[in-house]
Design a protein around this motif. Sequence first.
Motif, short mmCIF file in Angstrom:
data_model
loop_
_atom_site.label_atom_id
_atom_site.label_comp_id
_atom_site.label_asym_id
_atom_site.label_seq_id
_atom_site.Cartn_x
_atom_site.Cartn_y
_atom_site.Cartn_z
N ASN A 254 9.57 -1.71 5.77
CA ASN A 254 9.08 -3.12 7.18
C ASN A 254 7.81 -4.04 5.93
O ASN A 254 6.40 -2.79 5.82
N GLU A 255 7.99 -4.28 5.95
CA GLU A 255 7.18 -5.23 5.31
C GLU A 255 6.39 -5.76 5.53
O GLU A 255 6.96 -7.15 6.80
N ARG A 256 4.89 -5.92 5.95
CA ARG A 256 3.95 -6.73 6.91
C ARG A 256 2.72 -7.25 6.92
O ARG A 256 2.43 -7.24 5.56
N ILE A 257 2.20 -8.36 7.43
CA ILE A 257 0.99 -8.93 6.24
C ILE A 257 -0.19 -8.05 7.31
O ILE A 257 -0.11 -8.55 8.83
N LYS B 25 -2.87 -9.49 3.23
CA LYS B 25 -2.60 -8.21 2.68
C LYS B 25 -0.86 -8.45 2.72
O LYS B 25 -0.79 -7.87 4.05
N ARG B 26 0.44 -8.72 1.88
CA ARG B 26 1.54 -7.71 2.12
C ARG B 26 0.86 -6.20 2.30
O ARG B 26 0.95 -6.16 1.07
N VAL B 27 1.86 -5.65 2.69
CA VAL B 27 1.81 -3.91 2.99
C VAL B 27 3.22 -3.89 3.14
O VAL B 27 3.49 -4.21 3.92
N VAL B 28 4.07 -2.71 2.43
CA VAL B 28 4.99 -1.99 2.89
C VAL B 28 4.51 -0.51 3.43
O VAL B 28 4.51 -0.05 2.73
N ARG C 283 10.80 -8.95 -2.99
CA ARG C 283 11.08 -10.43 -4.20
C ARG C 283 9.93 -9.79 -5.09
O ARG C 283 9.27 -8.71 -5.44
N ASP D 77 5.80 -8.94 -5.63
CA ASP D 77 5.60 -8.98 -4.96
C ASP D 77 6.74 -8.49 -3.21
O ASP D 77 7.09 -9.22 -2.72
N GLY D 78 5.85 -7.93 -3.14
CA GLY D 78 6.67 -6.20 -1.68
C GLY D 78 7.62 -5.81 -2.71
O GLY D 78 7.94 -5.49 -3.49
#
Length: 170
Positions: free
Chosen positions: A44-47, A51-54, A146, A142-143
């Motif tokens: 689950n990718e969140r900000i 910052k983008r965190v998986v 992506r 990028d995540g």
Amino acid sequence: MNPADAALHNQAWYVVLTKPKQELRAQEHLERQGGVVFLPMFANERIVRGKRVVRQEPLFPGYLFLQTDAQGELLSKVRSTLGVRQLLTFAGQVMTVDNRLIEDVRQRSYTDTTTQQFSAGQAVTLNSGPFQHYQAIFKEHDGSERGIILLSLLGQQNELLIELADLRAT
């Protein structure tokens, strides 16, 4: 039928209800007691703080699957296991889950998390979109789904953010 096959034949999958946010704790303690636990996870990718965190999170929050002997003592110990609330019941009967359903969820959860990984500097081709069939250079991830590519257009290198599923190695 030999004794090992007979024991495997008596194995069944059960749905365990966990305490809130304690799926991993319940998994650890059930496995320590000899159970086979399946806890499907997804990325689950969140900000977080800009910052983008998986993060890996349970696919079914509050639930996990336990395989154990129907006549074994682990089934009677489940309710007193750390992180566990109870076994899922229907009309007073403990529910079991078909092996085919577990295998299907297992296959789907692993294929979703195994997206193709590219390395910096690798030549790639775009599979779809307005630049379909164009070649580019992979710059960085990028995540989890992506990537950033370098695409030469009009004599200039341009950075594009693109879904990994839309790329293939050249």
